[in-house]
Design an enzyme around this catalytic site. Structure first.
Site, PDB file in Angstrom:
ATOM      1  NE  ARG A 104      32.722  34.854  47.443  1.00  0.00           N
ATOM      2  CZ  ARG A 104      32.206  34.647  46.469  1.00  0.00           C
ATOM      3  NH1 ARG A 104      31.061  35.224  46.003  1.00  0.00           N
ATOM      4  NH2 ARG A 104      32.801  33.748  45.451  1.00  0.00           N
ATOM      5  CG  HIS A 131      37.543  33.783  43.367  1.00  0.00           C
ATOM      6  ND1 HIS A 131      37.319  32.963  44.272  1.00  0.00           N
ATOM      7  CD2 HIS A 131      36.507  33.731  42.508  1.00  0.00           C
ATOM      8  CE1 HIS A 131      36.035  32.148  44.191  1.00  0.00           C
ATOM      9  NE2 HIS A 131      35.608  32.911  43.243  1.00  0.00           N
ATOM     10  CD  GLN A 134      35.888  30.599  39.474  1.00  0.00           C
ATOM     11  OE1 GLN A 134      34.921  30.843  40.073  1.00  0.00           O
ATOM     12  NE2 GLN A 134      35.676  29.864  38.356  1.00  0.00           N
ATOM     13  CG  ASP A 220      35.557  38.343  36.742  1.00  0.00           C
ATOM     14  OD1 ASP A 220      34.311  38.159  36.829  1.00  0.00           O
ATOM     15  OD2 ASP A 220      36.028  38.504  37.927  1.00  0.00           O
ATOM     16  CB  CYS A 260      34.947  33.143  37.553  1.00  0.00           C
ATOM     17  SG  CYS A 260      34.502  34.869  37.843  1.00  0.00           S
ATOM     18  NE  ARG A 288      34.618  27.739  42.964  1.00  0.00           N
ATOM     19  CZ  ARG A 288      34.266  28.733  43.340  1.00  0.00           C
ATOM     20  NH1 ARG A 288      33.642  29.602  42.574  1.00  0.00           N
ATOM     21  NH2 ARG A 288      34.183  29.112  44.582  1.00  0.00           N
TER      22      ARG A 288
HETATM   23  N1  NVA Z   1      35.784  39.284  40.208  1.00  0.00           N
HETATM   24  C1  NVA Z   1      34.279  39.200  40.665  1.00  0.00           C
HETATM   25  C2  NVA Z   1      34.163  37.589  40.831  1.00  0.00           C
HETATM   26  C3  NVA Z   1      32.833  37.358  41.242  1.00  0.00           C
HETATM   27  C4  NVA Z   1      32.890  35.564  41.575  1.00  0.00           C
HETATM   28  C5  NVA Z   1      34.057  39.947  42.147  1.00  0.00           C
HETATM   29  O1  NVA Z   1      34.998  39.917  42.904  1.00  0.00           O
HETATM   30  O2  NVA Z   1      33.062  40.192  42.316  1.00  0.00           O
HETATM   31  N1   CP Z   2      32.421  32.317  40.743  1.00  0.00           N
HETATM   32  C1   CP Z   2      32.202  32.470  41.678  1.00  0.00           C
HETATM   33  O1   CP Z   2      32.743  32.454  42.621  1.00  0.00           O
HETATM   34  O2   CP Z   2      30.576  32.579  41.903  1.00  0.00           O
HETATM   35  P1   CP Z   2      29.862  33.158  43.220  1.00  0.00           P
HETATM   36  O3   CP Z   2      30.049  34.619  43.265  1.00  0.00           O
HETATM   37  O4   CP Z   2      28.454  32.907  42.840  1.00  0.00           O
HETATM   38  O5   CP Z   2      30.269  32.231  44.499  1.00  0.00           O
END
Ligand code: NVA
Ligand code: CP
Length: 305
Positions: A104, A131, A134, A220, A260, A288
């Site tokens: 990540r 992502h 997801q 989101d 998500c 997930r």
């Molecule tokens: N769009 C959000 C998703 C978090 C799971 C982010 O990138 O922070």
């Molecule tokens: N939806 C998701 O990826 O959640 P986290 O940021 O908690 O991993």
């Protein structure tokens, strides 16, 4: 055998995705029946986090253990990754000590460079651009509740972020439509989303029009990780892009709601929607675990049946 990575959704074709969904279904049923299934015994997953996470860490770590393997958590704060070790060097070393890596991070380019120097499969656990895990879970959840997603309409309300881009890629691979509504200035960037064309999505100025007759309404956060400096401005720009009860009323009668997570009630979604009868966010989060177990099995072992 060539290494297979999952860096963006369209790294898997339709046939492969259908196989992964079928495996996820079986793996989930075994898990629910307390049946031990250890195909990845002695395999090690390394998880690298440059951003915060609850679901992604938990589902990958628990998932690997449930498949008989082990998982190691690394973050930027207390590894050499945060002190400027080149990503290519990190990839060489980490991939000699593990069987699969999940990352990540910020720019997609970072994970691409890692993968180019890795001896083992690399999975995208979220980048600024995508992502994919997801959307794997989201589509699996849709199928569980409503059957095939082909030909259906998904309404995306809010920011054209990493999750939105991934929905757009998924629509091309699995042949469904996305109706997107973003505030002006936050529209889809087709190149960043890495799309083949523009025939699987449509943009709407009015979020109610995007939601109209949709089979799934999803949104989101207004401010994704890494964009915190824009938060105040975004709160103003996105104020009319909340998924609320009125919006769900114009969607198809049996429309589902997904997010998500983490969610901000009163911002991108009203509490009555996320906590309401059409919401499947907890199934979505749980899935997930199951889809990523199926994904890891596929990337490491190929087709097992
Ligand atoms: N769009 C959000 C998703 C978090 C799971 C982010 O990138 O922070
Ligand atoms: N939806 C998701 O990826 O959640 P986290 O940021 O908690 O991993």
């Amino acid at each position: 055998m060539a290494i297979k990575h999952f860096l963006q959704f369209n790294d898997l074709n339709r046939e492969e995705l259908e196989y992964v969904f079928e495996r996820a279904r079986w793996i989930k049923s075994q898990f629910k029946a307390y049946q031990q299934y250890w195909p990845l015994q002695d395999r090690t997953l390394v998880m690298i986090f440059e951003k915060a996470s609850t679901r992604t860490r938990l589902s990958f770590e628990a998932g690997m253990q449930q498949l008989g393997g082990s998982a190691i958590y690394l973050n930027t704060r207390d590894s050499q990754l945060g002190r400027g070790e080149p990503v290519e060097d990190a990839a060489q070393v980490i991939s000699r000590m593990s069987d699969i890596v999940m990352i990540r991070t910020y720019e997609q380019e970072i994970i691409e460079r890692f993968a180019a120097n890795s001896r083992v499969p690399v999975v995208n656990g979220l980048t600024n651009e995508y992502h994919p895990c997801q959307i794997l879970a989201d589509i699996f959840t849709f199928i569980e509740h409503r059957g095939p997603i082909q030909g259906k309409t998904v309404a995306w309300i809010g920011d054209s972020n990493n999750v939105c881009n991934t929905w757009l890629q998924a629509a091309e691979v699995l042949d469904f439509n996305v109706h997107v509504s973003t505030p002006p200035g936050y529209e889809v960037e087709a190149e960043r989303a890495n799309l083949y064309g523009n025939d699987h999505y449509e943009e709407f100025a009015d979020p109610m029009e995007a939601a109209r007759n949709a089979h799934l309404v999803t949104t989101d956060v207004w401010t994704s990780m890494g964009f915190e400096a824009e938060n105040e401005e975004r709160m103003v720009d996105f104020a009319d892009w909340q998924v609320d009860g009125d919006m769900m009323k114009v969607a198809a009668k049996d429309a589902l709601f997904m997010h998500c997570l983490p969610a901000h009630r009163g911002e991108e979604v009203a509490a009555e929607v996320i906590d309401g009868a059409q919401s499947v966010v907890w199934d979505e989060a749980e899935n997930r675990l199951h889809v990523q177990k199926a994904l890891m099995e596929y990337l490491l072992l190929g087709r097992v049946k």
